[in-house]
Every structure is written in structure tokens, then in C-alpha cells.
Design a protein around this motif. Structure first.
Motif, PDB file in Angstrom:
ATOM      1  N   SER A 147       8.334  16.628 -13.947  1.00 54.60           N
ATOM      2  CA  SER A 147       7.454  17.800 -14.333  1.00 54.60           C
ATOM      3  C   SER A 147       7.943  19.173 -13.412  1.00 54.60           C
ATOM      4  N   ARG A 148       8.917  18.983 -12.593  1.00 52.93           N
ATOM      5  CA  ARG A 148       9.122  19.723 -11.563  1.00 52.93           C
ATOM      6  C   ARG A 148       9.858  21.249 -11.988  1.00 52.93           C
ATOM      7  N   GLU A 149      10.233  21.396 -13.210  1.00 54.90           N
ATOM      8  CA  GLU A 149      10.672  22.455 -13.652  1.00 54.90           C
ATOM      9  C   GLU A 149       9.796  23.844 -13.585  1.00 54.90           C
ATOM     10  N   ASN A 150       8.619  23.549 -13.951  1.00 59.37           N
ATOM     11  CA  ASN A 150       7.513  24.669 -13.947  1.00 59.37           C
ATOM     12  C   ASN A 150       7.361  25.148 -12.578  1.00 59.37           C
ATOM     13  N   ASN A 151       7.244  24.169 -11.785  1.00 57.92           N
ATOM     14  CA  ASN A 151       7.090  24.600 -10.111  1.00 57.92           C
ATOM     15  C   ASN A 151       8.254  25.482  -9.704  1.00 57.92           C
ATOM     16  N   VAL A 152       9.627  24.855 -10.032  1.00 56.15           N
ATOM     17  CA  VAL A 152      10.709  25.678  -9.616  1.00 56.15           C
ATOM     18  C   VAL A 152      10.714  27.188 -10.104  1.00 56.15           C
ATOM     19  N   LYS A 153      10.440  27.124 -11.544  1.00 57.28           N
ATOM     20  CA  LYS A 153      10.644  28.322 -11.986  1.00 57.28           C
ATOM     21  C   LYS A 153       9.441  29.375 -11.408  1.00 57.28           C
ATOM     22  N   GLU A 179      13.732  37.194 -12.883  1.00 58.35           N
ATOM     23  CA  GLU A 179      15.148  37.430 -13.251  1.00 58.35           C
ATOM     24  C   GLU A 179      15.857  36.302 -12.201  1.00 58.35           C
ATOM     25  N   PHE A 180      16.231  35.458 -12.426  1.00 61.28           N
ATOM     26  CA  PHE A 180      17.081  34.258 -11.513  1.00 61.28           C
ATOM     27  C   PHE A 180      18.300  33.786 -12.400  1.00 61.28           C
ATOM     28  N   THR A 181      19.137  33.454 -11.316  1.00 63.67           N
ATOM     29  CA  THR A 181      20.591  32.951 -11.556  1.00 63.67           C
ATOM     30  C   THR A 181      20.405  31.549 -11.708  1.00 63.67           C
ATOM     31  N   GLN A 182      21.287  30.809 -12.288  1.00 60.91           N
ATOM     32  CA  GLN A 182      21.463  29.442 -12.537  1.00 60.91           C
ATOM     33  C   GLN A 182      21.627  28.800 -11.001  1.00 60.91           C
ATOM     34  N   GLU A 183      22.167  29.337  -9.899  1.00 62.28           N
ATOM     35  CA  GLU A 183      22.409  29.185  -8.689  1.00 62.28           C
ATOM     36  C   GLU A 183      21.060  28.813  -7.790  1.00 62.28           C
ATOM     37  N   GLN A 184      20.407  30.053  -8.083  1.00 67.20           N
ATOM     38  CA  GLN A 184      19.029  30.029  -7.572  1.00 67.20           C
ATOM     39  C   GLN A 184      18.018  28.859  -7.915  1.00 67.20           C
ATOM     40  N   TYR A 185      18.100  28.590  -9.232  1.00 65.77           N
ATOM     41  CA  TYR A 185      17.263  27.469  -9.780  1.00 65.77           C
ATOM     42  C   TYR A 185      17.776  26.312  -9.211  1.00 65.77           C
ATOM     43  N   ASP A 186      19.225  26.006  -9.189  1.00 62.43           N
ATOM     44  CA  ASP A 186      19.545  24.619  -8.842  1.00 62.43           C
ATOM     45  C   ASP A 186      19.377  24.571  -7.294  1.00 62.43           C
ATOM     46  N   SER A 187      19.166  25.750  -6.573  1.00 64.91           N
ATOM     47  CA  SER A 187      19.089  25.377  -4.887  1.00 64.91           C
ATOM     48  C   SER A 187      17.566  25.055  -4.908  1.00 64.91           C
ATOM     49  N   VAL A 205      13.628  18.107  -4.947  1.00 64.79           N
ATOM     50  CA  VAL A 205      13.973  16.962  -5.062  1.00 64.79           C
ATOM     51  C   VAL A 205      14.128  16.227  -3.749  1.00 64.79           C
ATOM     52  N   VAL A 206      14.596  17.157  -2.792  1.00 68.34           N
ATOM     53  CA  VAL A 206      14.637  16.351  -1.507  1.00 68.34           C
ATOM     54  C   VAL A 206      13.486  15.895  -0.902  1.00 68.34           C
ATOM     55  N   ALA A 207      12.338  16.898  -1.120  1.00 68.98           N
ATOM     56  CA  ALA A 207      11.127  16.693  -0.695  1.00 68.98           C
ATOM     57  C   ALA A 207      10.493  15.348  -1.230  1.00 68.98           C
ATOM     58  N   LEU A 208      10.903  15.509  -2.573  1.00 63.36           N
ATOM     59  CA  LEU A 208      10.264  14.161  -3.129  1.00 63.36           C
ATOM     60  C   LEU A 208      10.668  12.956  -2.767  1.00 63.36           C
ATOM     61  N   ALA A 209      12.277  13.093  -2.559  1.00 65.75           N
ATOM     62  CA  ALA A 209      12.723  11.777  -2.224  1.00 65.75           C
ATOM     63  C   ALA A 209      12.415  11.445  -0.893  1.00 65.75           C
ATOM     64  N   VAL A 210      12.256  12.115   0.173  1.00 73.69           N
ATOM     65  CA  VAL A 210      11.669  11.887   1.444  1.00 73.69           C
ATOM     66  C   VAL A 210      10.326  11.258   1.367  1.00 73.69           C
ATOM     67  N   THR A 211       9.382  11.918   0.459  1.00 70.95           N
ATOM     68  CA  THR A 211       8.247  11.451   0.171  1.00 70.95           C
ATOM     69  C   THR A 211       8.183   9.896  -0.107  1.00 70.95           C
ATOM     70  N   LEU A 212       9.171   9.592  -1.003  1.00 66.72           N
ATOM     71  CA  LEU A 212       9.191   8.364  -1.228  1.00 66.72           C
ATOM     72  C   LEU A 212       9.565   7.321  -0.370  1.00 66.72           C
ATOM     73  N   GLU A 229      -1.558  23.700 -12.078  1.00 66.20           N
ATOM     74  CA  GLU A 229      -1.653  25.259 -12.085  1.00 66.20           C
ATOM     75  C   GLU A 229      -0.411  25.692 -11.337  1.00 66.20           C
ATOM     76  N   MET A 230       0.718  24.970 -11.639  1.00 63.89           N
ATOM     77  CA  MET A 230       2.198  25.554 -11.252  1.00 63.89           C
ATOM     78  C   MET A 230       2.306  26.400  -9.949  1.00 63.89           C
ATOM     79  N   TRP A 231       1.820  25.650  -9.046  1.00 67.21           N
ATOM     80  CA  TRP A 231       1.977  26.157  -7.663  1.00 67.21           C
ATOM     81  C   TRP A 231       3.616  26.219  -7.411  1.00 67.21           C
ATOM     82  N   GLU A 232       3.783  27.151  -6.368  1.00 69.17           N
ATOM     83  CA  GLU A 232       4.966  27.316  -5.831  1.00 69.17           C
ATOM     84  C   GLU A 232       5.570  26.076  -4.886  1.00 69.17           C
TER      85      GLU A 232
END
Lengths: 309, 140
Positions: free
Chosen positions: B28-34, B40-48, B54-61, B103-106
Motif C-alpha cells: 500500500s505504499r503508493e499513497n504514501n509516496v504520492k 505535479e511530479f515526474t515518473q523519475e521523482q516517483y520512482d526515486s 522500499v529500501v527502508a522497508l527491506a532494512v526493517t525486515l 492517514e497517508m503520512w509522508e
């Protein structure tokens, strides 16, 4: 043979420890969690600090017996004017026309505050004149007393035009307060206690309706006549004057104000304490579990003496 | 001790709750990334931004793996203070991450929750590992 409980009282156990222990750290953490979390919960759910509230009051309104009337008497723009300002009347020349005016203010519910203004005007016309449009400006003194004391002078402006000449215009409406900003909760507000029309000015520009309305609309607190349906009656009999009758009511106003310090604190405190109670109960249970079961080592000291010595 | 008999299952439950919600955030991370990007954002900004989360979640695991290995192996299962700390921070993390999702935090808030509620117990776990296997202390 103990059948039933005849009496009970709590026995106090004190848990003591020194300053630099895990138990102190735990206590600090749990106190922060207990007293700061309700603040966060109450703040983030919106409405913690009340910034605006409302109150009701019937204002004290009096008609100031000043009027300015402009009536267009031909489709080409000839007009006749009348006012209660002697300087303006002297400058009008042939456009000056004196109507018959009768004014009465009534207090219908006998509460000491006037509720209704009945303004009747009959404008005599020459045989070749017809009335195509009317602009009327009346001034009032307006006072509020319940929270902050507001003393100001305001106006009601009526304008109606029609391509068909009329016999009568009836205006029935309420004098409503318009606020751009909430009022204070106490103090005196008399910045607008200046005449909307300066009757002592000998210059024509002070009686120009556009100038008057422009400086009036720049105020933060004004009144406006809300008249959704003026009635323009047709078919004036020859030789009879044009009749204008206005009934302006002074209704009960709902006024928005900025609450003062104590009111804001009282409402915020109520919100904080009601959430704090839940957190206090939870914290009490957690602390009891931790200290009673010695999850963190402390020294329990029983206060009640078991035997008299 | 009765404390441990109730502390151990409670600690296990809160660790699992935190784990479940971290795995849910993977989907469900899409809403938080947005929420972290401008309107107005570009696809590169979204991907970064997405990559960072994803890195944070992987380190958490990864840190979960450390803590669960310490817990199940018995190194910290009967340690009261680590049990209490772990219980408290994982409980806090579960509540905060539920807010994170609903609450879709940042995304920067995830780093704060990560630092307090994943890094801290894992660090204490590593200290206990060192203490038991390195310094040969008893695991209690």
C-alpha cells in the motif's frame, strides 16, 4: 467461619529505587507517553484551539435621519436629487426636488431596541416626467454591546431601475451585518463611528454615491440591506407623485468573534483532560504490572504496619 | 516468574503485529509516496521516492530477522528489560504505522518510526548477542 466481607481497605506498597536505574528510565518514558499523547490526539483531531465562535445579539440601531435620493426622470438620464445635506442641496440647482417624507421607527417586541423603520417618500413630478430608476441611501447608527462594544455608523443603499416608468417602489428587507473578520471578545470598537457622508463638506465629491460606496465597502464591518424582491408598481396616474416606501427591519444577528484566552483555554483543557483520563488508566495498569511483577527491579516497601509494637 | 509468562507472548504478538503491518505497507505504499511528492511530479521523482521507501522497508525486515532470531533462540526471551522495551516500541510502531497507512503520512515519518521502533530493539538485541556469545554471560 468467614462468610462475607465486612470491611476492606487498600494497603499501600511503595516501590523505591535510585536515580540511575532502568526503572527511572521506564518511569520517565511512561510519564512522557501519558501526558504528551493526549495532547497529540486532541490536537491532531482538529479543533483544539477554537479560533472563531458565534453569539447572538439584537443590535441597537437608530436611523440617523439622513437620506440621499436620486431619481432618473427620463430615459436619457435626466435626474432629480434630494438630500438632507444643505451643502449638497445648494449645489443641485434645477435638479433639486423636495419630496414629502414620513419616517417612523417601531419597537415591536417592547424590549427597548427598535425593530423596524418605516420610510415613506412621495416625490412630486412634472407632467412630462416619469421615474425610471431610484437610488436611495439611508444612514444608521449601529451598536453592539454584548461582547465587544461596537459603535459605528452604517448605511443602507437601495437601487432599482426599470425601462418602464413606475408609480411606486416598495422595498422590504433586513439590515444585515457583514463582517470580513471576526470581532474581538471585549473592548471598544469605534473606528467606524464616522459619518458615511460628511455633511459639513462643501465639495460635490463627498456626496458622489460612487465615492461614498467605495470608502464604505473598504470597511471590515458594514451593514447591507438584504432586499431580495423590491416591488416596482406600474401605472402612475397623471399628476400623482412617485411613492417610495421602505420597511427595514433590524433582525437578531449571529455575530462571529474571536474567543478570548480563558474561553480558549477552558475548551482546550476539557479536550485534553478527557483524553488524559484514558491514558492515565492505561498507564496505571502498565505501571502496576511492571512494578508488582518486578519486571524492572525496585525495592518494594509496604507502608502498613502489620502489628502494633 | 509470572511477569515473564505474560511478557513473552505479549512481546511475540506485538512483534508479529509490527511485521504484518510492515509487509502490508509493501503493497500500500503508493499513497504514501504520492503524499511525499508535489502535486505535479515526474515518473523519475516517483520512482526515486518509491525506491527509498522500499529500501527502508527491506532494512526493517532485516532488523526483524535479527530480533526474532534473538527472541526464538532464547538469548533475549527471558530478559525482562529487553522484553519490556521490545513490547513498548513494537506496540508504538504498530499504532504509528496504522496511522501511516490510514492517514497517508509522508515517507520521512517512516524513517522516524524506523529509527525508534526497529533500530533500537535490534541494537539492544545485538548487544545481548555479544554479551551471551562473546562475553559468555547467562542469557537471563
Amino acid at each position: 467461619m468467614a462468610f462475607y466481607e465486612v470491611y476492606s481497605h487498600p494497603a499501600l506498597i511503595r516501590y523505591k529505587t535510585s536515580v540511575c536505574t532502568k526503572a527511572t528510565l521506564f518511569l520517565v518514558a511512561i510519564l512522557c507517553l501519558t501526558y504528551i499523547s493526549p495532547l497529540l490526539v486532541a490536537y491532531r483531531s482538529q479543533g483544539f484551539w477554537t479560533k472563531r465562535s458565534t453569539y447572538e445579539e439584537q443590535p441597537v440601531v437608530r436611523y440617523r435621519y439622513e437620506a440621499l435620493l436620486v431619481a432618473a426622470t427620463s430615459p436619457l438620464g435626466d435626474h432629480v436629487t434630494w438630500s438632507t445635506f444643505p451643502y449638497l442641496n445648494n449645489m443641485l440647482g434645477p435638479n433639486f426636488r423636495i419630496p414629502a417624507v414620513s419616517v417612523r421607527e417601531e419597537d415591536q417586541n417592547q424590549d427597548g431596541k427598535l425593530d423596524l423603520l418605516i420610510f415613506k417618500l412621495q416625490l412630486p413630478l412634472r407632467a412630462d416626467e416619469q421615474v425610471y430608476s431610484v437610488q436611495l441611501l439611508l444612514t444608521f447608527s449601529y451598536q453592539l454591546h454584548r461582547m465587544s462594544t461596537v459603535v459605528m455608523q452604517t448605511l443602507a443603499y437601495v437601487q432599482h431601475s426599470s425601462s418602464v416608468p413606475g408609480a411606486k417602489l416598495f422595498i422590504g428587507g433586513d439590515l444585515r451585518l457583514q463582517q470580513r473578520a471576526p470581532l474581538a471578545h471585549r473592548g471598544l470598537n469605534n473606528i467606524y463611528n464616522v459619518s458615511v457622508i460628511d455633511g459639513s463638506s462643501p465639495f460635490v465629491s463627498s456626496y458622489d454615491l460612487e465615492n461614498i460606496m467605495r470608502s464604505y465597502q473598504s470597511r471590515n464591518l458594514t451593514t447591507v440591506l438584504s432586499c431580495p424582491s423590491p416591488v416596482w408598481t406600474l401605472g402612475r396616474a397623471e399628476g400623482s407623485p412617485f411613492e417610495l416606501s421602505a420597511e427595514i427591519r433590524y433582525p437578531l444577528e449571529v455575530i462571529s468573534y474571536r474567543p478570548g484566552f480563558w474561553e480558549t483555554i477552558k475548551l482546550a483543557w476539557i479536550q485534553y483532560v478527557s483524553v488524559l483520563l484514558i491514558f492515565l488508566w492505561v498507564s496505571e495498569r502498565v505501571q502496576r504490572f511492571v512494578f508488582q511483577n518486578q519486571v524492572l527491579t525496585t525495592v518494594p516497601v509496604a507502608v502498613e504496619k502489620l502489628h502494633l509494637s | 516468574m509470572s511477569a515473564i509468562s505474560s511478557l513473552v507472548p505479549a512481546r511475540f504478538l506485538t512483534i508479529i503485529a509490527h511485521l504484518v503491518i510492515v509487509i502490508t505497507i509493501f503493497w500500500s505504499r503508493e499513497n504514501n509516496v504520492k503524499a511525499s511528492l508535489p502535486l505535479e511530479f515526474t515518473q523519475e521523482q516517483y520512482d526515486s521516492e518509491d525506491q527509498k521507501l522500499v529500501v527502508a522497508l527491506a532494512v526493517t525486515l532485516g532488523l526483524f530477522a535479527i530480533e526474532l532470531s534473538g527472541f526464538f533462540s532464547g538469548v533475549s526471551m527471558f530478559n525482562c528489560s529487553q522484553g519490556l522495551l521490545s513490547l513498548a516500541v513494537h506496540c508504538g510502531a504498530s499504532v504509528s504505522l496504522s496511522f501511516f497507512v490510514f492517514e497517508m503520512w509522508e515517507c520521512w515519518t517512516y524513517w522516524v518510526i524506523f529509527a525508534v521502533c526497529s533500530v533500537l530493539p535490534a541494537v539492544v538485541e545485538i548487544i545481548l548477542f555479544v554479551g551471551v556469545f562473546g562475553l559468555k554471560k547467562k542469557p537471563l
